[in-house]
Design an enzyme around this catalytic site. Sequence first.
Site, short mmCIF file in Angstrom:
data_model
loop_
_atom_site.label_atom_id
_atom_site.label_comp_id
_atom_site.label_asym_id
_atom_site.label_seq_id
_atom_site.Cartn_x
_atom_site.Cartn_y
_atom_site.Cartn_z
N ASP A 173 0.87 -1.17 0.00
CA ASP A 173 0.00 0.00 0.00
C ASP A 173 0.91 1.23 0.00
O ASP A 173 2.13 1.13 0.20
CB ASP A 173 -0.97 0.00 1.19
C1 NOJ Z 1 -3.87 4.06 0.04
C2 NOJ Z 1 -5.08 3.17 0.12
O1 NOJ Z 1 -5.07 2.44 1.32
C3 NOJ Z 1 -5.18 2.20 -1.04
O2 NOJ Z 1 -6.40 1.52 -0.96
C4 NOJ Z 1 -5.03 2.93 -2.33
O3 NOJ Z 1 -5.18 2.04 -3.41
C5 NOJ Z 1 -3.66 3.60 -2.35
N1 NOJ Z 1 -3.59 4.57 -1.27
C6 NOJ Z 1 -3.37 4.30 -3.67
O4 NOJ Z 1 -4.10 5.44 -3.80
#
Ligand code: NOJ
Length: 758
Positions: free
Chosen positions: A291
């Site tokens: 993530d």
């Molecule tokens: C953080 C989020 O937790 C995730 O779900 C997302 O895909 C990413 N950022 C990218 O934006």
Amino acid sequence: MKKRYLLGVFLLSCFIAKGQDSTIKSSVKNVEAKVDSVLALMTLEEKVGQLVQYNGSWDLTGPASEMNNKQKEENLKAGKVGAMLNVLSVEATKEAQKLVMENSRLKIPLMFGYDVIHGYTTIFPVPLAETASWDLEAMEKTAEIAALESAANGVNWTFSPMIDVSRDARWGRIMEGSGEDPYLTSKVAVAKVKGYQSNDLANPRSIAATAKHFAGYGFGEAGRDYNTVHIGENELHNTILPPFKEAAKAGVATFMNAFNDIDGTPATAHKTLQREILKKEWDWDGFVVSDWGSIPEMIAHGLARDKKHAAQIALNAGSDMDMEGGAYESSLVSLVEEGKVSQEYIDDAVKRVLRVKFKLGLFDDPYLYANPELLENISFEEHRNVARDVAKKSIVLLKNENDLLPIQDSIKKIAVIGPLADDKDTPIGNWRAQGEANSAVSLLEGLKNNMNKDVEISYAKGADLGMGERSFLMPLKINETDTSGFQEAINKASEADLVIIALGEDAFQTGEGRSQVDVGLAGVQQELLKEIRKVNKNIVLMLINGRPLEITYASENIPAIVEAWQLGSESGNAIADVLLGDYNPSGKLPVSFPRAVGQEPLYYNQKSTGRPSNPTHVTYSGYTDEKKDALYPFGFGLSYTNFEYGDLTISAEELTPGSPIEVSFSLSNTGEKEGKEIVQLYIKDIVASTTRPVKELKGFEAVQLAPGETKTVTFEINEEMLQFYTANEKWESEAGEFEVMIGGNSRDLQTVKFSLKK
Ligand code: NOJ
């Protein structure tokens, strides 16, 4: 070795030559050979490059790494980047791809990822809402459209579906998933993967999907985002992993790990989850992206000393790609040289990335997703029709005293009230991708578009939900005091035959970093509702929200309540379809609605405990100041007609592996309107080697019935449906007695018994 190298050069040059002028994608059959041939050409630096993902700076969804754009550009040219996110439009993705294709030694194309969560331009209901349709075909269709609109804009990878089972209304991201049940979430996961990816990733209209967040992210302590997760093996395997396993089986191209730690280990550092379970046991061959920044965040977790240490832990645990964390690019080469990360692990990670790129057809045509013709040929009108269709199916009728709905012909004056009644932005929801601000059909517009012209519609906002600006990054400041608009709303309500009042949540009240301790109607909304009720009791409460809300007052005092969520671009028209009776509501809640926030986490498939509540001791395993069950349970939703369930009959009382049995019953439409009932099948394992939930959803079916019509519904029960993660630490069934329960929601069920013999 030399021979292998030459073969590699030959194959690679073929792909590149083909890639210059062909839009035909390669077959995936020989993918493994192709992957190996490319890998054989790569230096360690180039390999590490494939494991690096950069943000394009357009849409920051977390703290950005300190690197500036110029340096990023140089690194793209040098082949030090494998993928980007948030680079949008055909032109922008083409430009970035060109930097790689025209400058790097090996010309390995980039992937472009983006959070396409519930649509790209055409916005569909937020995932929790869409799940309320229980319509897997519709959910697959909306993913297919989202993929097409993304692909036509250069994006070939979505960070969706989010399949974190979640049971806590306080958690803002509950709106992004499919609710509290692992079976329903699994079904949605498969539908979404199929919709995004089609049967063939090499289809230029489809894109790679991501199963996220692996794992446990929906179980953050106290509903706080990013928070510690305390779950044991039993919960992990029986509740959290099943949707991920199904997504892996369905061939999802990528997984994303998670921000949380699980019992002491951050998901990003979780070797058992990523290497043992996902890659080995499930034999899944895609790649795991971290993530955003979750690799360096292990420093704050207190697990890693510095970025380099974090990179070592993450790669060794099976996190293949570093999303905007800057840890892999700065440290992996030296970690390999120092023997702290093996070449074998690096090669495995790189092969996984290359495999997905081959399957996407990028080696054949790196500009495949930069095709302006695709965009020119899209019929957005058709997409909006689909959005309206799925939106109306997602609406859940929670209460309808005296058949107040659908709006009757005798109603000639309607007052439309409330901060969300003419809000064109909130229905677009959070994670709106390129959905334009203020582009939804509001409730008021929907009524005006679709209502008989002889009905007079008046409107008053009554109050603002919030004050000042808000955005993805900045939550709304709730209006707790300003009631200056009340009087106008009261006046209009007092003159009307019927009041429709739209209350709930702002678009950015749910989503990432949006946990709340209170899940009631925020600010002055409930006060407004009470004031309106003093002058007119004929009220339909329209809830527009992303999370389950605590609406006990409304449920006791307001005759009709409709859960209309955040339904996307066509919200108002879809709501009108239901209010006017053009569509008979069929949605069912994918999540329990609480009586009080103190009940959270709240879910139907709980364990019994050793002292379950009983009529003499209602507070056992419950509360002294509130009932323990949901106000509106999982699976609940009314219709404008009535459905009657006949007695259950079971084809045999004993089943054996390989010889399923059947449970049947008649379902009758005893009302006056055609309608659709989502019938639900639950099973309870009475005695097992571990404690088991009081019931678990194991099947459902949508049954359409004309007035007066009766159909026989039959469900098969087989041994696989009885399997779970047992005390043997295996997914298997255990002989013994079971209950099968059938009904229209998780609370009102009929039961018969059967046993499994092995
Ligand atoms: C953080 C989020 O937790 C995730 O779900 C997302 O895909 C990413 N950022 C990218 O934006």
